[in-house]
Write a protein that holds these residues in place. Structure first.
Motif, PDB file in Angstrom:
ATOM      1  N   GLU A 284      18.949  49.325 -35.187  1.00 45.69           N
ATOM      2  CA  GLU A 284      19.782  50.265 -34.233  1.00 45.69           C
ATOM      3  C   GLU A 284      18.630  50.021 -32.836  1.00 45.69           C
ATOM      4  OE1 GLU A 284      19.541  51.104 -37.227  1.00 45.69           O
ATOM      5  OE2 GLU A 284      21.279  52.503 -37.781  1.00 45.69           O
ATOM      6  N   ASN A 285      17.703  49.878 -33.054  1.00 47.51           N
ATOM      7  CA  ASN A 285      16.687  49.735 -32.036  1.00 47.51           C
ATOM      8  C   ASN A 285      16.522  48.224 -31.544  1.00 47.51           C
ATOM      9  OD1 ASN A 285      15.317  52.377 -32.058  1.00 47.51           O
ATOM     10  ND2 ASN A 285      14.968  51.812 -34.058  1.00 47.51           N
ATOM     11  N   ASP A 286      17.448  47.964 -30.533  1.00 48.09           N
ATOM     12  CA  ASP A 286      17.723  46.578 -30.315  1.00 48.09           C
ATOM     13  C   ASP A 286      17.418  46.117 -29.026  1.00 48.09           C
ATOM     14  OD1 ASP A 286      19.487  48.476 -28.796  1.00 48.09           O
ATOM     15  OD2 ASP A 286      21.430  47.453 -29.079  1.00 48.09           O
ATOM     16  N   VAL A 287      16.286  46.417 -28.819  1.00 47.70           N
ATOM     17  CA  VAL A 287      15.488  45.937 -27.686  1.00 47.70           C
ATOM     18  C   VAL A 287      15.656  44.445 -27.476  1.00 47.70           C
ATOM     19  CG1 VAL A 287      13.458  45.905 -26.330  1.00 47.70           C
ATOM     20  CG2 VAL A 287      13.721  47.798 -27.788  1.00 47.70           C
ATOM     21  N   LEU A 288      15.201  43.658 -28.742  1.00 48.17           N
ATOM     22  CA  LEU A 288      15.324  42.396 -28.451  1.00 48.17           C
ATOM     23  C   LEU A 288      16.592  41.568 -28.588  1.00 48.17           C
ATOM     24  CD1 LEU A 288      12.343  41.837 -31.127  1.00 48.17           C
ATOM     25  CD2 LEU A 288      12.309  41.318 -28.818  1.00 48.17           C
ATOM     26  N   ASP A 289      17.610  42.252 -29.302  1.00 51.39           N
ATOM     27  CA  ASP A 289      18.920  41.737 -29.185  1.00 51.39           C
ATOM     28  C   ASP A 289      19.586  41.908 -28.028  1.00 51.39           C
ATOM     29  OD1 ASP A 289      21.528  40.833 -30.512  1.00 51.39           O
ATOM     30  OD2 ASP A 289      22.267  42.773 -30.272  1.00 51.39           O
ATOM     31  N   GLU A 290      19.507  43.076 -27.349  1.00 49.38           N
ATOM     32  CA  GLU A 290      19.845  43.015 -25.871  1.00 49.38           C
ATOM     33  C   GLU A 290      19.245  42.049 -24.881  1.00 49.38           C
ATOM     34  OE1 GLU A 290      20.563  46.941 -23.678  1.00 49.38           O
ATOM     35  OE2 GLU A 290      18.509  46.447 -22.940  1.00 49.38           O
ATOM     36  N   PHE A 291      17.784  41.770 -25.082  1.00 47.49           N
ATOM     37  CA  PHE A 291      17.468  40.826 -24.176  1.00 47.49           C
ATOM     38  C   PHE A 291      17.862  39.494 -24.544  1.00 47.49           C
ATOM     39  CE2 PHE A 291      14.555  37.268 -23.300  1.00 47.49           C
ATOM     40  CZ  PHE A 291      14.261  37.179 -21.857  1.00 47.49           C
ATOM     41  N   LEU A 292      18.012  38.992 -25.743  1.00 46.10           N
ATOM     42  CA  LEU A 292      18.420  37.739 -25.984  1.00 46.10           C
ATOM     43  C   LEU A 292      20.318  37.468 -25.619  1.00 46.10           C
ATOM     44  CD1 LEU A 292      16.364  37.207 -29.175  1.00 46.10           C
ATOM     45  CD2 LEU A 292      16.333  35.767 -27.200  1.00 46.10           C
ATOM     46  N   ARG A 364      16.866  25.591 -25.371  1.00 46.04           N
ATOM     47  CA  ARG A 364      15.536  24.980 -25.808  1.00 46.04           C
ATOM     48  C   ARG A 364      14.827  25.394 -27.167  1.00 46.04           C
ATOM     49  NH1 ARG A 364      11.270  24.042 -21.349  1.00 46.04           N
ATOM     50  NH2 ARG A 364      13.086  22.666 -20.217  1.00 46.04           N
ATOM     51  N   TYR A 365      14.734  26.890 -26.960  1.00 45.62           N
ATOM     52  CA  TYR A 365      13.870  27.453 -27.868  1.00 45.62           C
ATOM     53  C   TYR A 365      14.670  27.953 -29.223  1.00 45.62           C
ATOM     54  CZ  TYR A 365      10.655  27.108 -23.962  1.00 45.62           C
ATOM     55  OH  TYR A 365       9.667  26.636 -23.078  1.00 45.62           O
ATOM     56  N   GLY A 366      15.875  27.923 -29.333  1.00 44.31           N
ATOM     57  CA  GLY A 366      16.752  28.267 -30.443  1.00 44.31           C
ATOM     58  C   GLY A 366      16.910  29.361 -30.805  1.00 44.31           C
ATOM     59  N   PHE A 367      16.729  30.259 -29.973  1.00 46.42           N
ATOM     60  CA  PHE A 367      16.767  31.841 -30.259  1.00 46.42           C
ATOM     61  C   PHE A 367      18.172  32.398 -30.421  1.00 46.42           C
ATOM     62  CE2 PHE A 367      12.434  32.112 -29.642  1.00 46.42           C
ATOM     63  CZ  PHE A 367      11.872  32.977 -30.701  1.00 46.42           C
ATOM     64  N   LEU A 368      18.647  33.109 -31.447  1.00 47.78           N
ATOM     65  CA  LEU A 368      19.899  33.635 -31.421  1.00 47.78           C
ATOM     66  C   LEU A 368      19.593  35.081 -31.968  1.00 47.78           C
ATOM     67  CD1 LEU A 368      22.251  31.417 -33.046  1.00 47.78           C
ATOM     68  CD2 LEU A 368      22.409  31.950 -30.676  1.00 47.78           C
ATOM     69  N   SER A 369      20.668  36.209 -31.756  1.00 46.53           N
ATOM     70  CA  SER A 369      20.051  37.353 -32.301  1.00 46.53           C
ATOM     71  C   SER A 369      21.366  38.124 -32.783  1.00 46.53           C
ATOM     72  CB  SER A 369      19.427  38.216 -31.208  1.00 46.53           C
ATOM     73  OG  SER A 369      20.437  38.497 -30.007  1.00 46.53           O
ATOM     74  N   GLY A 370      21.060  39.284 -33.664  1.00 47.50           N
ATOM     75  CA  GLY A 370      21.993  40.156 -33.912  1.00 47.50           C
ATOM     76  C   GLY A 370      21.719  41.549 -34.291  1.00 47.50           C
ATOM     77  N   LYS A 371      22.327  42.535 -34.491  1.00 47.94           N
ATOM     78  CA  LYS A 371      22.027  43.796 -34.891  1.00 47.94           C
ATOM     79  C   LYS A 371      22.568  44.265 -35.967  1.00 47.94           C
ATOM     80  CE  LYS A 371      22.997  48.128 -32.198  1.00 47.94           C
ATOM     81  NZ  LYS A 371      23.346  48.927 -30.986  1.00 47.94           N
ATOM     82  N   SER A 372      21.868  45.260 -36.708  1.00 49.77           N
ATOM     83  CA  SER A 372      22.418  45.789 -37.812  1.00 49.77           C
ATOM     84  C   SER A 372      22.405  47.529 -37.859  1.00 49.77           C
ATOM     85  CB  SER A 372      21.785  45.354 -39.010  1.00 49.77           C
ATOM     86  OG  SER A 372      21.821  45.957 -40.289  1.00 49.77           O
ATOM     87  N   THR A 373      23.318  48.063 -38.519  1.00 45.46           N
ATOM     88  CA  THR A 373      23.034  49.581 -38.487  1.00 45.46           C
ATOM     89  C   THR A 373      23.087  50.119 -39.786  1.00 45.46           C
ATOM     90  OG1 THR A 373      25.686  49.612 -38.928  1.00 45.46           O
ATOM     91  CG2 THR A 373      25.048  49.626 -36.770  1.00 45.46           C
ATOM     92  N   HIS A 374      22.719  51.487 -40.069  1.00 49.48           N
ATOM     93  CA  HIS A 374      22.513  51.957 -41.351  1.00 49.48           C
ATOM     94  C   HIS A 374      23.695  51.552 -42.187  1.00 49.48           C
ATOM     95  CE1 HIS A 374      21.215  54.952 -44.359  1.00 49.48           C
ATOM     96  NE2 HIS A 374      22.430  55.504 -44.175  1.00 49.48           N
ATOM     97  N   ALA A 375      24.994  51.561 -41.695  1.00 52.52           N
ATOM     98  CA  ALA A 375      26.243  51.193 -42.550  1.00 52.52           C
ATOM     99  C   ALA A 375      26.238  49.913 -43.071  1.00 52.52           C
ATOM    100  CB  ALA A 375      27.595  51.651 -41.769  1.00 52.52           C
ATOM    101  N   ASP A 376      25.686  48.989 -42.135  1.00 49.25           N
ATOM    102  CA  ASP A 376      25.780  47.625 -42.411  1.00 49.25           C
ATOM    103  C   ASP A 376      24.465  47.351 -43.430  1.00 49.25           C
ATOM    104  OD1 ASP A 376      27.426  46.701 -40.296  1.00 49.25           O
ATOM    105  OD2 ASP A 376      25.759  46.534 -38.983  1.00 49.25           O
ATOM    106  N   ARG A 377      23.521  48.092 -43.286  1.00 44.40           N
ATOM    107  CA  ARG A 377      22.356  47.898 -44.176  1.00 44.40           C
ATOM    108  C   ARG A 377      22.734  48.502 -45.763  1.00 44.40           C
ATOM    109  NH1 ARG A 377      19.420  51.222 -40.791  1.00 44.40           N
ATOM    110  NH2 ARG A 377      19.538  49.511 -39.615  1.00 44.40           N
ATOM    111  N   LEU A 378      23.435  49.380 -45.805  1.00 41.85           N
ATOM    112  CA  LEU A 378      23.907  50.010 -47.168  1.00 41.85           C
ATOM    113  C   LEU A 378      25.077  48.867 -47.771  1.00 41.85           C
ATOM    114  CD1 LEU A 378      24.552  53.768 -46.654  1.00 41.85           C
ATOM    115  CD2 LEU A 378      22.495  52.690 -47.431  1.00 41.85           C
ATOM    116  N   ALA A 379      25.993  48.394 -46.790  1.00 45.39           N
ATOM    117  CA  ALA A 379      26.760  47.487 -47.582  1.00 45.39           C
ATOM    118  C   ALA A 379      26.104  46.275 -47.656  1.00 45.39           C
ATOM    119  CB  ALA A 379      28.060  47.098 -46.365  1.00 45.39           C
ATOM    120  N   THR A 380      25.300  45.794 -46.902  1.00 42.94           N
ATOM    121  CA  THR A 380      24.680  44.490 -47.675  1.00 42.94           C
ATOM    122  C   THR A 380      23.737  44.542 -48.600  1.00 42.94           C
ATOM    123  OG1 THR A 380      24.274  43.868 -45.072  1.00 42.94           O
ATOM    124  CG2 THR A 380      23.353  42.548 -46.421  1.00 42.94           C
ATOM    125  N   ILE A 381      23.046  45.673 -48.958  1.00 38.71           N
ATOM    126  CA  ILE A 381      22.301  45.973 -50.197  1.00 38.71           C
ATOM    127  C   ILE A 381      23.169  45.910 -51.313  1.00 38.71           C
ATOM    128  CG2 ILE A 381      21.001  47.690 -51.064  1.00 38.71           C
ATOM    129  CD1 ILE A 381      19.526  48.466 -48.405  1.00 38.71           C
TER     130      ILE A 381
END
Ligand SMILES: *Cc1c(COP(=O)(O)O)cnc(C)c1O
Length: 471
Positions: A284-292, A364-381
């Motif tokens: 949820e602390n998406d500083v980097l996702d927001e930038f990218l 050029r540098y190949g960066f992509l990004s995405g964000k995950s939340t508490h609900a995503d985390r639980l579902a993925t685990i």
């Protein structure tokens, strides 16, 4: 190999000079003057090396002020089966065709920070011994960094660790890991307060230049170049295990906070490792996702920084990010100084969205990004456990969630596993209804005797403590 500052300072330094230093004198971060390029033949030769010898080959491209035989000995002493649990050191675990986990969390504290910190401990001991100097490491931790530092420095000659942590706020397992250490050079200071109080104390001590010099105070934070270069090694190792030939490419997804881990991936890619994509996964602390996504880099205030169930990624700013921006802007130190030294300080943000360089982050540098939340985390685990019988920790789950957005046929996706689930048992119980598996060596650690001093949130108490120990 010489090192320069991202903010344009004219000084050039060698590896062992910056090893024990934090920031450059102008407030910038150190980077090599250029990235050594690795050709096809070298890649082929490296495929068959042990992890320790691969580490030596990569490190020796960046370190020319430690004799080769000694650097090799340091690498071999660091990356052993006894310390990291397997002969491969970072085994690759398939989830489904084309999707892998790279296990970086089988070191002493069960998080990927051991990969670099264990090397740092041995480099510190070597360099301090050579200089006949001592170092007192003062740090603040809410979990992973502090324990990794203590397990790396325990028993090392010339080094003491003073680690502050918020009293009663770490998980019982993390407390047990740190406080059960009985080594005379490790000092746990449990501060009655929150993590910010601990950080404020460290800052206040570091700002007292007189005290700092007198007691040789240093740090081990993630902006240390030696930590970063140690992490470059497992990108190569992961690539070799996921491919047969150098014509193949691999993508990595990296659960990110301070941008240290994925910055090492960027360095590996700059060296010529055939990496297709570097996917930055945030919580949820998406500083980097927001930038990218947008080009806006916006530091969060403490009210805006969320306490999440992947706590090691709870950051308000990404302290290593300046290194990538320096490359993105064509290594223009004057511009980086204006952005990070001035604009960020006065407005808390900058916007590269309209700058032609911004598009290069992806192209050029190949960066992509995405964000995950508490609900995503639980579902993925849950789904990773149900489908593959593999239990993953909340940070790795953020990685797996985001990686799934970017799978490409024919390009293996390697998700870096940054911690083991036992460190974050409460979230595993919430997701799966059962306790995480615990490695045998940690059976019953909560019951071991604890070595910790509970202190008030007071700089003077910490200074007195250090002065007493060093007397
Ligand atoms: C430190 C840490 C991270 C974040 O790594 P950065 O280098 O700060 O991006 C992710 N997961 C775990 C478990 C960590 O300990």
């Amino acid at each position: 190999m010489k090192y320069l500052s991202t903010r344009g300072h004219v000084d050039r330094k060698r590896f062992c000079e910056i090893l024990l230093e934090g920031l450059a004198p102008d407030g910038g971060l150190y980077l090599p003057e250029s990235y050594p390029k690795v050709d096809d033949i070298t890649l082929t030769n490296w495929r068959s090396l042990s992890y320790a010898d691969l580490a030596f080959e990569i490190l020796s491209l960046y370190i020319d002020d430690i004799p080769a035989a000694e650097l090799r000995a340091i690498c071999r002493k660091t990356y052993t089966e006894a310390v990291f649990g397997t002969q491969e050191i970072v085994p690759l675990k398939p989830l489904e065709p084309g999707l892998y986990l790279e296990a970086l969390s089988n070191g002493p504290t069960l998080a990927f920070k051991d990969m670099a910190m264990q090397l740092l401990g041995n480099l510190f001991e070597y360099e301090l011994g050579r200089r006949g100097e001592e170092l007192n490491i003062l740090g603040a931790t809410s979990g992973d960094t502090g324990s990794a530092a203590e397990y790396a420095m325990r028993g090392k000659r010339g080094v003491r660790v003073f680690m502050t942590s918020p009293h009663g706020r770490m998980s019982p397992f993390q407390q047990a890991q740190m406080f059960s250490l009985q080594d005379a050079n490790i000092h746990n200071l449990a501060v009655r307060g929150v993590f910010d109080d601990c950080q404020d104390i460290v800052k206040a001590v570091s700002n007292d230049l007189d005290f700092k010099r007198r007691f040789k105070i240093g740090t081990v934070n993630s902006i240390n170049w030696a930590r970063l270069v140690a992490q470059v090694v497992y990108y190569f190792a992961g690539y070799f295990r996921a491919t047969r030939r150098n014509a193949e490419k691999v993508s990595f997804t990296v659960p990110s906070g301070n941008f240290g881990n994925v910055c090492a991936g960027h360095v590996a890619r700059m060296m010529g490792l055939p990496v297709e994509r570097l996917v930055v996964a945030t919580n949820e602390n998406d500083v980097l996702d927001e930038f990218l996504r947008t080009g806006v880099y916006r530091v969060r205030g403490s009210m805006d920084t969320h306490e999440t169930s992947s706590p090691s990624m709870d950051i308000s700013k990404a302290s290593n990010f300046e290194r990538f921006v320096f490359d993105l802007l064509g290594r223009d130190g004057t511009r980086v100084r204006a952005l990070f030294g001035e604009q960020l300080g006065s407005t808390g943000r900058f916007d590269l969205g309209g700058d032609p360089a911004f598009g290069l982050a992806r192209e050029r540098y190949g960066f992509l990004s995405g964000k995950s939340t508490h609900a995503d985390r639980l579902a993925t685990i849950r789904s990773t456990w149900e489908r593959f019988g593999v239990m993953i920790d909340p940070h790795t789950a953020d990685g797996v969630k985001v990686a799934r957005q970017y799978l490409q046929p024919g390009v293996p996706m390697v998700v870096l596993e940054t911690a083991l689930p036992i460190k974050f048992a409460a979230t595993i119980v919430e997701a799966l209804g059962c306790e995480p598996q615990r490695p045998l060596k940690f059976a019953g650690i909560e019951a071991l005797p604890k070595r910790v001093s509970v202190i008030p949130a007071d700089v003077r108490v910490v200074k007195d403590y250090i002065a007493r120990v060093c007397a």
